[in-house]
Design a protein around this motif. Structure first.
Motif, PDB file in Angstrom:
ATOM      1  N   VAL A 170       0.871  -1.174   0.000  1.00 39.59           N
ATOM      2  CA  VAL A 170       0.000   0.000   0.000  1.00 39.59           C
ATOM      3  C   VAL A 170       0.907   1.223   0.000  1.00 39.59           C
ATOM      4  O   VAL A 170       1.854   1.299   0.793  1.00 39.59           O
ATOM      5  CB  VAL A 170      -0.913   0.033   1.242  1.00 39.59           C
ATOM      6  N   VAL A 171       0.654   2.172  -0.875  1.00 39.07           N
ATOM      7  CA  VAL A 171       1.490   3.370  -0.956  1.00 39.07           C
ATOM      8  C   VAL A 171       0.626   4.616  -0.794  1.00 39.07           C
ATOM      9  O   VAL A 171      -0.588   4.587  -1.003  1.00 39.07           O
ATOM     10  CB  VAL A 171       2.249   3.441  -2.307  1.00 39.07           C
ATOM     11  N   LEU A 172       1.267   5.708  -0.407  1.00 38.75           N
ATOM     12  CA  LEU A 172       0.544   6.972  -0.243  1.00 38.75           C
ATOM     13  C   LEU A 172       1.529   8.123  -0.321  1.00 38.75           C
ATOM     14  O   LEU A 172       2.741   7.942  -0.149  1.00 38.75           O
ATOM     15  CB  LEU A 172      -0.216   7.001   1.090  1.00 38.75           C
ATOM     16  N   GLN A 182       1.909  11.996   8.924  1.00 31.22           N
ATOM     17  CA  GLN A 182       3.094  11.167   8.723  1.00 31.22           C
ATOM     18  C   GLN A 182       3.393  10.319   9.951  1.00 31.22           C
ATOM     19  O   GLN A 182       3.696   9.129   9.838  1.00 31.22           O
ATOM     20  CB  GLN A 182       4.291  12.057   8.372  1.00 31.22           C
ATOM     21  N   ARG A 183       3.267  10.928  11.126  1.00 25.65           N
ATOM     22  CA  ARG A 183       3.505  10.170  12.359  1.00 25.65           C
ATOM     23  C   ARG A 183       2.476   9.057  12.540  1.00 25.65           C
ATOM     24  O   ARG A 183       2.809   7.955  12.989  1.00 25.65           O
ATOM     25  CB  ARG A 183       3.483  11.113  13.570  1.00 25.65           C
ATOM     26  N   MET A 184       1.234   9.351  12.171  1.00 29.31           N
ATOM     27  CA  MET A 184       0.186   8.341  12.290  1.00 29.31           C
ATOM     28  C   MET A 184       0.456   7.170  11.354  1.00 29.31           C
ATOM     29  O   MET A 184       0.366   5.998  11.761  1.00 29.31           O
ATOM     30  CB  MET A 184      -1.177   8.968  11.972  1.00 29.31           C
ATOM     31  N   TYR A 185       0.827   7.458  10.110  1.00 32.18           N
ATOM     32  CA  TYR A 185       1.110   6.382   9.143  1.00 32.18           C
ATOM     33  C   TYR A 185       2.290   5.538   9.604  1.00 32.18           C
ATOM     34  O   TYR A 185       2.273   4.307   9.491  1.00 32.18           O
ATOM     35  CB  TYR A 185       1.389   6.972   7.761  1.00 32.18           C
ATOM     36  N   PHE A 190       3.761   2.067   8.112  1.00 30.39           N
ATOM     37  CA  PHE A 190       4.250   2.648   6.854  1.00 30.39           C
ATOM     38  C   PHE A 190       5.671   3.175   7.054  1.00 30.39           C
ATOM     39  O   PHE A 190       6.019   3.663   8.128  1.00 30.39           O
ATOM     40  CB  PHE A 190       3.349   3.804   6.407  1.00 30.39           C
ATOM     41  N   THR A 191       6.475   3.091   6.009  1.00 32.24           N
ATOM     42  CA  THR A 191       7.832   3.638   6.046  1.00 32.24           C
ATOM     43  C   THR A 191       8.042   4.560   4.847  1.00 32.24           C
ATOM     44  O   THR A 191       7.559   4.278   3.744  1.00 32.24           O
ATOM     45  CB  THR A 191       8.890   2.520   6.009  1.00 32.24           C
ATOM     46  N   LYS A 192       8.761   5.646   5.084  1.00 33.20           N
ATOM     47  CA  LYS A 192       9.063   6.583   4.001  1.00 33.20           C
ATOM     48  C   LYS A 192      10.130   5.975   3.100  1.00 33.20           C
ATOM     49  O   LYS A 192      11.167   5.535   3.572  1.00 33.20           O
ATOM     50  CB  LYS A 192       9.545   7.901   4.568  1.00 33.20           C
ATOM     51  N   LEU A 205      10.876  26.847  -5.808  1.00 35.18           N
ATOM     52  CA  LEU A 205      11.037  28.116  -5.113  1.00 35.18           C
ATOM     53  C   LEU A 205      10.766  27.987  -3.618  1.00 35.18           C
ATOM     54  O   LEU A 205      11.466  28.566  -2.791  1.00 35.18           O
ATOM     55  CB  LEU A 205      10.098  29.174  -5.706  1.00 35.18           C
ATOM     56  N   VAL A 206       9.727  27.222  -3.276  1.00 34.26           N
ATOM     57  CA  VAL A 206       9.325  27.138  -1.861  1.00 34.26           C
ATOM     58  C   VAL A 206       9.656  25.783  -1.246  1.00 34.26           C
ATOM     59  O   VAL A 206       9.224  25.483  -0.140  1.00 34.26           O
ATOM     60  CB  VAL A 206       7.820  27.431  -1.705  1.00 34.26           C
ATOM     61  N   ASN A 207      10.418  24.964  -1.973  1.00 35.85           N
ATOM     62  CA  ASN A 207      10.808  23.642  -1.463  1.00 35.85           C
ATOM     63  C   ASN A 207       9.572  22.834  -1.067  1.00 35.85           C
ATOM     64  O   ASN A 207       9.488  22.290   0.036  1.00 35.85           O
ATOM     65  CB  ASN A 207      11.754  23.786  -0.272  1.00 35.85           C
ATOM     66  N   PHE A 208       8.612  22.751  -1.974  1.00 37.17           N
ATOM     67  CA  PHE A 208       7.352  22.047  -1.730  1.00 37.17           C
ATOM     68  C   PHE A 208       7.619  20.548  -1.839  1.00 37.17           C
ATOM     69  O   PHE A 208       7.679  19.987  -2.921  1.00 37.17           O
ATOM     70  CB  PHE A 208       6.307  22.476  -2.767  1.00 37.17           C
ATOM     71  N   THR A 209       7.790  19.911  -0.685  1.00 39.48           N
ATOM     72  CA  THR A 209       8.257  18.529  -0.633  1.00 39.48           C
ATOM     73  C   THR A 209       7.122  17.530  -0.480  1.00 39.48           C
ATOM     74  O   THR A 209       6.199  17.729   0.313  1.00 39.48           O
ATOM     75  CB  THR A 209       9.237  18.354   0.549  1.00 39.48           C
ATOM     76  N   ILE A 210       7.224  16.446  -1.246  1.00 39.34           N
ATOM     77  CA  ILE A 210       6.269  15.343  -1.158  1.00 39.34           C
ATOM     78  C   ILE A 210       7.009  14.103  -0.665  1.00 39.34           C
ATOM     79  O   ILE A 210       8.067  13.756  -1.183  1.00 39.34           O
ATOM     80  CB  ILE A 210       5.626  15.054  -2.523  1.00 39.34           C
ATOM     81  N   SER A 211       6.452  13.471   0.351  1.00 43.24           N
ATOM     82  CA  SER A 211       7.036  12.237   0.890  1.00 43.24           C
ATOM     83  C   SER A 211       6.156  11.058   0.507  1.00 43.24           C
ATOM     84  O   SER A 211       4.930  11.116   0.659  1.00 43.24           O
ATOM     85  CB  SER A 211       7.159  12.318   2.418  1.00 43.24           C
ATOM     86  N   LYS A 212       6.779   9.993   0.017  1.00 41.62           N
ATOM     87  CA  LYS A 212       6.053   8.794  -0.385  1.00 41.62           C
ATOM     88  C   LYS A 212       6.281   7.706   0.669  1.00 41.62           C
ATOM     89  O   LYS A 212       7.406   7.464   1.085  1.00 41.62           O
ATOM     90  CB  LYS A 212       6.513   8.316  -1.761  1.00 41.62           C
ATOM     91  N   TYR A 213       5.192   7.079   1.079  1.00 42.86           N
ATOM     92  CA  TYR A 213       5.239   6.034   2.110  1.00 42.86           C
ATOM     93  C   TYR A 213       4.748   4.705   1.539  1.00 42.86           C
ATOM     94  O   TYR A 213       3.918   4.673   0.622  1.00 42.86           O
ATOM     95  CB  TYR A 213       4.372   6.419   3.307  1.00 42.86           C
ATOM     96  N   ARG A 214       5.272   3.615   2.128  1.00 42.86           N
ATOM     97  CA  ARG A 214       4.872   2.273   1.674  1.00 42.86           C
ATOM     98  C   ARG A 214       4.631   1.375   2.878  1.00 42.86           C
ATOM     99  O   ARG A 214       5.345   1.432   3.889  1.00 42.86           O
ATOM    100  CB  ARG A 214       5.947   1.666   0.790  1.00 42.86           C
ATOM    101  N   TYR A 215       3.610   0.516   2.744  1.00 38.37           N
ATOM    102  CA  TYR A 215       3.365  -0.543   3.723  1.00 38.37           C
ATOM    103  C   TYR A 215       3.392  -1.856   2.963  1.00 38.37           C
ATOM    104  O   TYR A 215       2.617  -2.055   2.030  1.00 38.37           O
ATOM    105  CB  TYR A 215       1.991  -0.353   4.395  1.00 38.37           C
ATOM    106  N   ASP A 216       4.314  -2.723   3.327  1.00 41.63           N
ATOM    107  CA  ASP A 216       4.424  -4.014   2.654  1.00 41.63           C
ATOM    108  C   ASP A 216       3.403  -4.985   3.227  1.00 41.63           C
ATOM    109  O   ASP A 216       3.383  -5.243   4.442  1.00 41.63           O
ATOM    110  CB  ASP A 216       5.846  -4.585   2.825  1.00 41.63           C
ATOM    111  N   VAL A 217       2.545  -5.480   2.377  1.00 42.93           N
ATOM    112  CA  VAL A 217       1.463  -6.363   2.793  1.00 42.93           C
ATOM    113  C   VAL A 217       1.997  -7.782   2.983  1.00 42.93           C
ATOM    114  O   VAL A 217       2.590  -8.355   2.065  1.00 42.93           O
ATOM    115  CB  VAL A 217       0.327  -6.368   1.753  1.00 42.93           C
ATOM    116  N   LEU A 218       1.788  -8.312   4.154  1.00 45.25           N
ATOM    117  CA  LEU A 218       2.199  -9.691   4.430  1.00 45.25           C
ATOM    118  C   LEU A 218       0.999 -10.615   4.337  1.00 45.25           C
ATOM    119  O   LEU A 218      -0.087 -10.276   4.814  1.00 45.25           O
ATOM    120  CB  LEU A 218       2.806  -9.794   5.831  1.00 45.25           C
ATOM    121  N   PRO A 219       1.140 -11.774   3.700  1.00 50.74           N
ATOM    122  CA  PRO A 219       0.015 -12.696   3.590  1.00 50.74           C
ATOM    123  C   PRO A 219      -0.410 -13.223   4.951  1.00 50.74           C
ATOM    124  O   PRO A 219       0.418 -13.365   5.859  1.00 50.74           O
ATOM    125  CB  PRO A 219       0.569 -13.840   2.723  1.00 50.74           C
TER     126      PRO A 219
END
Length: 221
Positions: A170-172, A182-185, A190-192, A205-219
């Motif tokens: 799962v990604v976001l 971010q702290r909740m995820y 989830f890990t960045k 110009l404004v350093n508009f940063t996007i962080s991508k997180y992933r949760y590896d699904v375990l069977p």
């Protein structure tokens, strides 16, 4: 302890879901403004303007008023730009929630209820980048119902959905001002795995940063 339940989206939820999203995103405007104002080049420009006016006018009132006016104007412009982003979302996947999430393969939309009142939302749809990834979207919880575990429960609903349908992860995406989210995820697993600046002139110009997180699904065992 407030009791809540999570259920699938219904057509009758349409207006309240869109309103919840709009209000939730609007809360980030002050954080965005602070982020922009604290950029080094912005502070430099404001400082230069203040000192120039102070030296030329020999008065403290004019430079203070000028800086106040510039900050107020900047707040208005940023608020307007943010509202355009919200409108874009409302006209994109939130324009027809039923069709986008409830009728499309591998997608779903959930709401959290407290006493028959919708107080939270989350959605999931297949990632555009990897067919084995499920993207978590539109997480929002009313401000007066945060801290009760609703966001975590909604996140786990998406995780379970991903597991049932055989997704690998799962990604976001989160924005630089969404530190609480971010702290909740991170607290639910989830890990960045990536961070980048929005590839536009404004983003750089404004350093508009996007962080991508992933949760590896375990069977399930």
């Amino acid at each position: 302890m407030v009791e809540y339940k999570i259920r699938s989206y219904r057509r009758s939820d349409y207006e309240v879901v869109r309103d919840l999203f709009s209000h939730g995103m609007s809360e980030y405007v002050p954080g965005v403004c602070i982020h922009v104002v604290t950029r080094p080049w912005v502070l430099f420009v404001i400082s230069c303007m203040f000192l120039t006016l102070l030296c030329s006018s020999k008065s403290l009132i004019l430079p203070v008023l000028a800086v106040t006016l510039v900050l107020a104007l900047g707040r208005h412009v940023l608020g307007y730009c943010w509202s355009l982003y919200i409108d874009h979302c409302l006209k994109d996947d939130l324009q027809d929630i039923q069709k986008t999430y409830m009728e499309e393969q591998g997608s779903h939309f959930w709401v959290a209820e407290v006493e028959d009142r919708v107080v939270g939302t989350v959605a999931a749809k297949p990632s555009d980048e990897d067919e084995e990834e499920l993207q978590l979207k539109r997480m929002s919880v009313r401000k007066d119902f945060r801290g009760l575990g609703i966001a975590k429960a909604l996140s786990r609903e998406v995780m379970g959905f991903a597991r049932e349908r055989g997704y690998r992860s799962v990604v976001l995406n989160t924005l630089m001002v969404q530190r609480e989210a971010q702290r909740m995820y991170e607290s639910v697993g989830f890990t960045k795995y990536m961070e980048f600046v929005l590839p536009t002139i404004y983003g750089n110009l404004v350093n508009f940063t996007i962080s991508k997180y992933r949760y590896d699904v375990l069977p399930e065992k």
